[in-house]
Design an enzyme around this catalytic site. Structure first.
Site, short mmCIF file in Angstrom:
data_model
loop_
_atom_site.label_atom_id
_atom_site.label_comp_id
_atom_site.label_asym_id
_atom_site.label_seq_id
_atom_site.Cartn_x
_atom_site.Cartn_y
_atom_site.Cartn_z
N CYS A 279 102.01 136.76 81.21
CA CYS A 279 102.43 136.16 82.47
C CYS A 279 103.77 136.71 82.98
O CYS A 279 104.16 136.41 84.11
CB CYS A 279 102.52 134.64 82.34
SG CYS A 279 100.92 133.85 82.11
N HIS B 200 107.23 131.56 88.02
CA HIS B 200 105.85 131.73 87.55
C HIS B 200 105.13 130.40 87.68
O HIS B 200 105.65 129.34 87.31
CB HIS B 200 105.86 132.19 86.09
CG HIS B 200 104.52 132.19 85.45
ND1 HIS B 200 103.41 132.77 86.03
CD2 HIS B 200 104.10 131.68 84.26
CE1 HIS B 200 102.37 132.61 85.23
NE2 HIS B 200 102.75 131.96 84.15
N ASN C 18 97.18 129.09 87.59
CA ASN C 18 97.94 130.18 86.97
C ASN C 18 97.12 131.46 87.06
O ASN C 18 96.16 131.64 86.32
CB ASN C 18 98.25 129.83 85.51
CG ASN C 18 99.08 130.89 84.81
OD1 ASN C 18 99.38 131.94 85.37
ND2 ASN C 18 99.45 130.62 83.57
#
Length: 332
Positions: free
Chosen positions: A116, A256, A286
């Site tokens: 990520c 994020h 996500n």
């Protein structure tokens, strides 16, 4: 000779049409909309349903969107960095294929994988190429088809992830706009808590690994959450202190999009008002490497030339960090 900084000069994005809502997930696994929303902030996510299309499809769409909006010639692009955790294939580079597909045949390209944090690390890499003076146009794409590695019987992971792509163009700037500072870190202890067990050199693909469902992402949610909250917040706070910035100096936090509670904790440590914290997690979930550029894509219209933006991310590995950037243009 004037100092070169690396500035973002264009943004593009793409998400698939199919919407996987919490209500639909309720029919697939033992969960409910209230539970998902309360714990993650996610209401829906986009899924690329075409079985014959991979991450490259998403990346190409995002790149083409940027190229059309910025009215640039793909032949002028020097380098394409493909930030992804879900490459089309284990060996053949996804970025190379994307470069050819969009007509950037004068560019060299490669993939960058830091889970990520891939796009955040990619920003640092793109800036270094620009600041070297050797390259004028670096296209950084963050894209992931997370649905390809999610077990939709595992309620701990299938509620979190979605598919999407975003792209930014980095170019030289001589007026001080662009990437100002970065704080990037990693810790190999994370390999035990967030991973796909099989398909690599330790545990190659076999009938046994397929039957044992070892090719989908698994995570120890509580451990990952604890590390993410601490490290994303620490990195963001440190970047402020190191650059003598206060919460008043920060125009926007681009975090994020993994979990709203992690984002809230990071913003709290920075003492930021809610209206400075940019989120689209409720729409996309996500999307891993695509979260940061998709935030830029969705909120490009609010950025003003000179705005101070703090980026923060945390990913498997573990990988994490924060970047301080000043915005270089007003959207036309």
């Amino acid at each position: 000779m004037s100092t070169i900084t690396a500035a973002i000069t264009a943004v593009g994005g793409y998400v698939p049409d199919f919407v996987l809502s919490n209500k639909v997930l309720e029919t697939m696994v033992d969960t409910n909309d209230e539970w998902i929303t309360t714990r993650t902030g996610i209401k829906e996510r986009r899924i690329l349903k075409d079985a014959d299309k991979g991450t490259s499809f998403l990346a190409i769409k995002a790149a083409e969107d940027l190229i059309a909006k910025a009215n640039i010639d793909p032949l002028e692009i020097d380098l394409i960095l493909m930030a992804t955790a879900t490459a089309d294939m284990p060996v053949a580079s996804t970025g190379v294929y994307v470069a050819t597909a969009i007509g950037a045949t004068n560019a060299f390209a490669y993939d960058l994988q830091a889970a990520c944090s891939s796009f955040l690390y990619g920003m640092s890499t793109a800036a270094a190429y620009i600041q070297s003076g050797r390259y004028k146009k670096v296209l950084l794409i963050g894209a992931d088809k997370m649905s390809s590695i999610v077990d939709y019987k595992d309620r701990s992971t299938c509620i979190i992830f979605g598919d999407g792509a975003g792209a930014v163009l980095f170019e030289p700037n001589y007026d001080g706009y662009g990437l100002q500072d970065e704080y990037l870190r990693s810790d190999g202890v994370g390999r035990d808590f967030l991973k796909i067990p099989a398909g690599g050199s330790i545990l190659p693909t076999s009938m046994e690994t397929v039957n044992d469902n070892k090719h989908n992402i698994i995570q120890d949610g509580k451990t990952v959450f604890k590390y993410a909250v601490t490290n994303m917040a620490d990195a963001s706070e440190l970047i402020l202190k190191r650059n003598n910035l206060t919460n008043e100096d920060v125009n926007w936090l681009v975090p994020h999009q993994a979990n709203k509670r992690i984002i809230d904790a990071t913003a709290h440590r920075m003492n930021l008002e809610d209206d400075k914290v940019l989120m689209n997690i409720e729409k996309y979930g996500n999307t891993t490497s695509a979260t940061l550029p998709l935030v830029l894509y969705d909120f490009e219209h609010v950025f003003k030339k000179g705005d101070t933006i703090i980026f923060a991310a945390f990913g498997g590995g573990f990988t994490w960090g924060s970047i301080y950037l000043t915005w270089a243009y007003d959207k036309k």
